[in-house]
Design a protein around this motif. Structure first.
Motif, short mmCIF file in Angstrom:
data_model
loop_
_atom_site.label_atom_id
_atom_site.label_comp_id
_atom_site.label_asym_id
_atom_site.label_seq_id
_atom_site.Cartn_x
_atom_site.Cartn_y
_atom_site.Cartn_z
N ALA A 150 -4.67 5.22 7.34
CA ALA A 150 -4.41 6.60 7.77
C ALA A 150 -2.92 6.90 7.89
O ALA A 150 -2.54 8.07 7.97
N LEU A 151 -2.08 5.87 7.90
CA LEU A 151 -0.64 6.07 8.09
C LEU A 151 0.09 6.40 6.79
O LEU A 151 1.28 6.73 6.82
N GLU A 152 -0.58 6.30 5.66
CA GLU A 152 0.09 6.60 4.39
C GLU A 152 0.54 8.06 4.37
O GLU A 152 -0.14 8.92 4.95
N PRO A 153 1.72 8.34 3.74
CA PRO A 153 2.46 7.49 2.80
C PRO A 153 3.44 6.51 3.46
O PRO A 153 4.28 5.93 2.76
N SER A 154 3.36 6.32 4.77
CA SER A 154 4.24 5.33 5.40
C SER A 154 3.69 3.93 5.17
O SER A 154 2.54 3.65 5.51
N PRO A 155 4.47 3.04 4.58
CA PRO A 155 4.02 1.65 4.46
C PRO A 155 3.79 1.07 5.86
O PRO A 155 4.61 1.26 6.77
N ALA A 156 2.70 0.37 6.03
CA ALA A 156 2.38 -0.23 7.33
C ALA A 156 1.67 -1.55 7.10
O ALA A 156 0.88 -1.70 6.15
N LEU A 157 1.93 -2.52 7.96
CA LEU A 157 1.31 -3.83 7.83
C LEU A 157 1.10 -4.43 9.22
O LEU A 157 1.65 -3.94 10.21
N ILE A 158 0.31 -5.47 9.26
CA ILE A 158 0.09 -6.23 10.49
C ILE A 158 0.44 -7.67 10.20
O ILE A 158 0.00 -8.25 9.21
N ARG A 159 1.28 -8.23 11.05
CA ARG A 159 1.67 -9.63 10.89
C ARG A 159 1.36 -10.40 12.16
O ARG A 159 1.25 -9.84 13.25
N THR A 160 1.23 -11.70 11.99
CA THR A 160 0.93 -12.58 13.11
C THR A 160 2.23 -12.99 13.80
O THR A 160 3.33 -12.64 13.36
N ALA B 172 -2.74 -7.88 7.07
CA ALA B 172 -3.34 -6.59 6.70
C ALA B 172 -2.22 -5.63 6.30
O ALA B 172 -1.09 -5.75 6.80
N TRP B 173 -2.53 -4.67 5.43
CA TRP B 173 -1.53 -3.74 4.93
C TRP B 173 -2.23 -2.54 4.31
O TRP B 173 -3.44 -2.55 4.08
N ASN B 174 -1.48 -1.49 4.03
CA ASN B 174 -2.04 -0.34 3.32
C ASN B 174 -1.47 -0.27 1.91
O ASN B 174 -0.61 -1.07 1.53
#
Length: 284
Positions: A117-127, A134-136
């Motif tokens: 839902a955050l696109e067009p902003s690149p977003a990811l989840i890191r440990t 995870a990423w979009n």
């Protein structure tokens, strides 16, 4: 009546409330005739392997503060969740429990939908060990094609120090690299993951003299928010305002969102993302 006369034993009240929610039968205790719901005090003490008298005193606010070990035993005995355990320590010792890193790279479908839902902003989840889990699509188009890499290679430090394309995309690679190493060091220590990251650190020290030198500097940084500039292969120079967010209930995960700095860049990224075929992978 003075205010000190009505001071509540918050720890005792919390323990009593948690104890009342436990099912005796499910935990192997005879139900029989019980005056109150849940486990008896001596049953909690038995599960926690502590003295029934000492546990009773804790509920009654007597005997002084419990040790971290006793609170940890009680938390396990009552099968407390992470947030419930943290609350127990805050009430009993006035601080959070020591962190013990638990590797769990799973990401819920709901969290993935937040990224999308955050696109067009690149977003990811890191440990906490800076593995991207995870990423979009915008992150795939603008940062790295994570789908094309095996899970073990989706690590930010690997990208920065071992991937020539990622290195070339940075305007000031050395500054970015030092920042990444310092923030990574803080996150790993905060999560109690020193042992887990050591094989990665050893490998990078062997493969990258630059990483080894930066790691030995023992520099630390905070990865909260800032501005990131990249040279994109298609769009050219792009500036992002990035922010890092903790994932509630998952202290091991961080969401990083890169907002395009200008509306023009946002539209350019949006067009590029929409032109890319949808590739939906299942969450880790």
């Amino acid at each position: 009546m003075g205010e000190h006369d009505i001071t509540e034993n918050l720890l005792g009240t919390y323990l009593k409330g948690r104890r009342a929610k436990l099912d005796p039968a499910a935990l192997g205790f005879s139900v029989g005739r019980r005056r109150t719901p849940g486990l008896r005090r001596e049953e909690v003490a038995q599960r926690a392997n502590i003295s029934p008298t000492w546990y009773t005193w804790l509920e009654q606010g007597r005997g002084g503060a419990a040790s971290a070990d006793v609170l940890d035993r009680i938390a396990r005995a009552m099968m407390l969740t992470n947030v419930e355990r943290e609350h127990l320590f805050l009430l009993g010792l006035g601080r959070l429990p020591e962190v013990h890193y638990r590797k769990d790279e799973s990401v819920t479908p709901r969290l993935q939908r937040v990224l999308d839902a955050l696109e067009p902003s690149p977003a990811l989840i890191r440990t906490a060990t800076w593995d991207v889990v995870a990423w979009n699509r915008a992150a795939t188009v603008m940062l790295t094609d994570y789908d094309s890499l095996p899970p073990g290679q989706r690590n930010v430090l690997r990208f920065i120090f071992l991937d020539p394309r990622v290195r070339a995309a940075q305007y000031d690679w050395e500054s970015v690299a030092r920042f990444v190493v310092g923030a990574f060091r803080v996150d790993a220590a905060r999560a109690g993951a020193a042992a887990e990251v050591q094989p990665l650190v050893d490998e990078l020290c062997r493969l990258s003299p630059e990483f080894e030198a930066m790691w030995r500097d023992n520099d630390v940084r905070s990865h909260g928010e800032g501005v990131k500039h990249i040279r994109h292969a298609v769009l050219g120079p792009i500036a992002f305002e990035y922010s890092a967010f903790a994932v509630d209930g998952r202290p091991d995960l961080t969401m990083v969102v890169y907002n395009p700095a200008t509306l023009e860049d946002a539209e350019r990224i949006k067009s590029l993302v929409e032109a890319r075929p949808v590739s939906r992978r299942a969450p880790s």
